[in-house]
Enzyme design. Structure first.
Site, short mmCIF file in Angstrom:
data_model
loop_
_atom_site.label_atom_id
_atom_site.label_comp_id
_atom_site.label_asym_id
_atom_site.label_seq_id
_atom_site.Cartn_x
_atom_site.Cartn_y
_atom_site.Cartn_z
N LEU A 78 0.83 -1.21 0.00
CA LEU A 78 0.00 0.00 0.00
C LEU A 78 0.86 1.26 0.00
CD1 LEU A 78 -3.12 -0.30 2.33
CD2 LEU A 78 -2.99 -0.37 -0.14
N HIS A 79 1.53 1.50 -1.11
CA HIS A 79 2.31 2.72 -1.20
C HIS A 79 1.41 3.84 -1.71
CE1 HIS A 79 3.10 2.42 -5.63
NE2 HIS A 79 2.80 1.18 -5.37
N ALA A 80 2.04 4.92 -2.21
CA ALA A 80 1.26 6.14 -2.49
C ALA A 80 0.13 5.93 -3.49
CB ALA A 80 2.20 7.24 -2.96
#
Lengths: 455, 93
Positions: free
Chosen positions: B17-19
């Site tokens: 769950l990165h940017a």
């Protein structure tokens, strides 16, 4: 070529520019910060990159706005308030795995300049050069919009979105120079093809005779080797520019992203050699990994991957840091040379114990490299970065360095920051060192010092 | 009619769950009227799915199991949309 009064950096965007220096500065906010942030968000949304879109979303996020409101109510200025509002997110990301930590840095970079986007204050009608540590996407858009004539930064990745904006806008850019070198309002000239910054016009004498190669002679005719200290795959630029090799390729960053380590293969043809330093074994390199066994497995897997790459080219050599005892050297020798069949193994000499046991350590090495940063730190108890490099130029440290040289029966070079300092390099030459690995921005100066050395 | 729907799904995309995924989750969730929460099973951290700040704070890596909880008239559709997004790996491959 002319070196006097020049600062040398990495050419990022070509062309020549000149103008008055503009740096970021604190500005008082008049009016509603939230409507200003809304404008910033709209500006960021015009950027195509992921981070700009994310930050735009953050600025509209009710949770973020609520945090910002509370901090502003406590009386902090805008810049501090924004930093405090975003801090829990940054801290959380930095405590997780390195990929999140890297993303946290990108977000921090944008936010560190966010308060200035709409508040960027300068007189119009003149030529300007922006000088700063780095450049967020939002600020790059601002420079483009305001028609800046040049950009000088401490660091910026060549493949970053900000770099793309500068390139598309045709803003000559030089990277790798500390903004502390310049004052707000002074007039500068820069050449984005040569990577040169100067306070006087850049002319033909700058273009002629940029030294290339890795062997140079002192006035007395002694041969000196000068290689480069590099960090990233796109630093191949420097190797091509100076036609020299790599005396220290730091690999810690590459291990945050597995796909980056493969790019080391781009250096396989570089002469005379590329010395790849294995990463320090330490929990700090793997973020918030809580399972020590998983950590060890991960490190071993990555270490073996690195060895596979070293084995893929005859020009690659592997160097192990922080060796202190002969038993350690033997273990690495058995694993790397005997087991893996990689002959070109070297060790860094950067601990007092390594100096003491050097005669027993070096039979296991084809070469040695002196890491003066840690060596100085461990001898004096001063933390890295807390003391001036010039403090290392003294008789006592000189005795230690001479001891290493006298004990060494294999080639020994210096890769620490001392070799990338003018006074430090002269000191090392006087001690008898004849092989160095320096920072790219110092290469031209290093060649000049070596060729001028009459000792 | 107010419904409550809870489902668990594993993060499959390489960077977790990165940017970008965080932004996508918040954008998708914001299309629905229901209250939607995402919880990281491993440490119990919970976030409002409509808040990109909150979702990014989860810092969930690949392999993490997320519990999606939606309550409202369009809870089923909301959960389906988010699960679909996560199972597609946020279209990253």
């Amino acid at each position: 070529m002319k070196t006097e009064g020049r600062l040398f950096g990495k050419a990022l965007v070509g062309g020549r520019g000149e103008g008055y220096v503009v740096k970021l500065k604190e500005v008082k906010v008049d009016g509603d910060i939230f409507s200003q942030l809304e404008k910033i968000s709209k500006e960021l949304k015009s950027g195509e990159d992921v981070i700009s879109q994310f930050v735009a979303g953050l600025l509209e996020d009710e949770l973020f706005k609520e945090r910002l409101r509370k901090v502003l109510e406590l009386g902090f200025d805008v810049e501090t308030s924004i930093k405090l509002a975003i801090k829990p997110l940054i801290d959380r990301l930095k405590s997780e795995n390195p990929q999140f930590a890297y993303r946290a840095q990108e977000i921090e970079d944008i936010f560190s300049q966010l308060g200035y986007i709409s508040l960027f204050n300068f007189e119009g009608g003149k030529n300007y050069i922006f000088v700063g540590d780095t450049l967020s996407v939002a600020l790059a858009l601002k420079l483009k919009k305001e028609g800046f004539k040049g950009c000088i930064l401490k660091h910026l990745k060549r493949d970053s979105h900000s770099a793309l904006i500068l390139s598309n806008a045709g803003i000559p850019t030089v990277v790798g120079i500390d903004p502390e070198n310049f004052k707000e309002g002074e007039y500068l000239y820069l050449d984005g093809d040569l990577g040169v910054v100067s306070r006087e016009p850049i002319g033909p004498e700058d273009e002629v005779g940029q030294k290339k190669g890795y062997k140079f002679k002192t006035k007395g005719g002694e041969e000196v080797e000068i290689l480069l200290n590099l960090d990233f795959p796109d630093d191949i630029y420097w190797v091509n520019r100076f036609s020299t090799g790599v005396g220290l390729f730091r690999t810690e960053y590459l291990f945050f992203f597995d796909e980056e380590i493969e790019k080391l293969k781009n250096f396989s043809g570089v002469e005379p050699k590329v010395i790849i330093r294995a990463f320090d074994v330490g929990g700090d390199k793997f973020g918030g990994e809580r399972d020590p066994m998983r950590l060890l497995e991960d490190m071993l897997q990555k270490f073996n991957k690195l060895l596979d790459i070293v084995k893929s080219s005859k020009n690659f050599q592997i160097m192990i840091p922080m060796i202190s005892f002969p038993e350690q050297a033997k273990k690495f020798y058995d694993y790397i040379v005997v087991n893996k069949g990689i002959e070109n193994l070297g060790f860094m000499v950067e601990t007092p114990m390594a100096v003491r046991y050097l005669e027993e350590i070096q039979p296991y090495a084809k070469f040695l490299s002196v890491g003066t940063n840690d060596l100085w730190s461990l001898y004096t108890g001063k933390s890295r970065g807390s003391s001036d490099i010039k403090e290392q130029v003294n008789d006592r440290f000189g005795e230690v360095l001479k001891e290493i040289l006298s004990k060494s029966k294999v080639p020994v070079s210096v890769c620490g920051a001392l070799a990338s300092d003018a006074e430090g390099l002269r000191f090392l030459l006087k001690l008898g060192y004849r092989s160095f690995s320096v920072s790219p921005s110092f290469f031209v100066k290093a060649v000049e010092i070596v060729e001028d050395f009459d000792g | 009619m107010v419904k409550k729907v809870i489902i668990e799904v594993e993060l499959r995309n390489r960077l977790g769950l990165h940017a970008r995924p965080s932004t996508m989750i918040a954008n998708v969730a914001s299309n629905f009227k229901s209250e939607i929460f995402i919880e990281r099973i491993s440490d119990g951290m919970k976030a409002n799915a409509k808040s990109v700040f909150g979702v990014m704070m989860l810092a969930a890596p690949k392999g993490e199991v997320l519990r999606i909880e939606a309550e409202g008239e369009d809870a089923e559709e909301a959960v389906k949309a988010l699960v679909d997004l996560i199972n597609r790996g946020f279209d990253e491959d």
